[in-house]
Motif scaffolding. Structure first.
Motif, mmCIF file in Angstrom:
data_model
loop_
_atom_site.group_PDB
_atom_site.id
_atom_site.type_symbol
_atom_site.label_atom_id
_atom_site.label_comp_id
_atom_site.label_asym_id
_atom_site.label_seq_id
_atom_site.Cartn_x
_atom_site.Cartn_y
_atom_site.Cartn_z
ATOM 1 N N ARG A 27 0.898 -1.158 0.000
ATOM 2 C CA ARG A 27 0.000 0.000 0.000
ATOM 3 C C ARG A 27 0.934 1.204 0.000
ATOM 4 O O ARG A 27 1.855 1.296 0.825
ATOM 5 N N ARG B 56 1.413 5.219 0.352
ATOM 6 C CA ARG B 56 0.838 6.468 0.873
ATOM 7 C C ARG B 56 1.715 7.594 0.327
ATOM 8 O O ARG B 56 2.887 7.700 0.692
ATOM 9 N N ASP C 294 -3.570 7.340 -1.903
ATOM 10 C CA ASP C 294 -3.087 5.980 -1.678
ATOM 11 C C ASP C 294 -3.082 5.229 -3.001
ATOM 12 O O ASP C 294 -3.825 5.560 -3.918
#
Length: 166
Positions: free
Chosen positions: A24, A26, A45
């Motif tokens: 993931r 960010r 994101d």
């Protein structure tokens, strides 16, 4: 081509092993990376998957960016043992059909630094990408531009990686 130093042989082609897997992302980026007076950062994101290639001497990354509009990106990284450096190419749906020049660089002292010369907003400049926090399980990637031959750098894009479960 220069010979790879003995202490690097068999090691440098594993430099990006920390990145293999699902992540993931960010991200914080300047709203207008070409405006030197811009101070407005946007955040989003994304999800990325990096798979090894060529026995670790390369990898391929596919990323789905949750931007507006959504984008997809492909990154290809290949290690050149004869030159003892990595080359990194980035392609995205933001500029379909365009493959910019490869960043070139290597890892040293716990940091990966990769640079290329590119036309940026009609001006010739340097683009630098750096990898840090390599041994934390949560690496960080940053992009910066320089228009003075590398004397100064302005960071405009920062991505924190968080592992996704299998």
């Amino acid at each position: 081509m220069s010979a790879t130093p003995a202490y690097r042989r068999g090691m440098a082609d594993k430099d990006f092993d920390f990145l293999h897997g699902r992540w993931r992302l960010r991200t914080r980026k300047l709203r207008d990376v070409m405006d030197p007076t811009c101070t407005d950062w946007i955040e989003f994101d994304s999800v990325s998957e990096i798979v090894p290639a060529f026995g670790g001497a390369g990898n391929v990354e596919l990323t789905s960016l949750a931007t507006e509009p959504p984008q997809e990106a492909l990154t290809v990284r290949l290690y050149d043992a004869g030159e003892d450096l990595w080359r990194v190419w980035y392609l995205s749906t933001r500029a379909p059909g365009y493959m910019g020049p490869a960043d070139e660089g290597r890892f040293a002292d716990g940091r990966g630094t990769f640079v290329c010369e590119e036309e940026l907003g009609g001006r010739l400049g340097l683009v630098r990408h750096q990898w840090t926090r390599l041994d934390t399980g949560r690496p960080r990637w940053e992009q910066a531009f320089s228009f003075d031959g590398g004397e100064s750098w302005e960071t405009n894009y920062v991505t924190e990686h968080e592992p996704l479960g299998e």
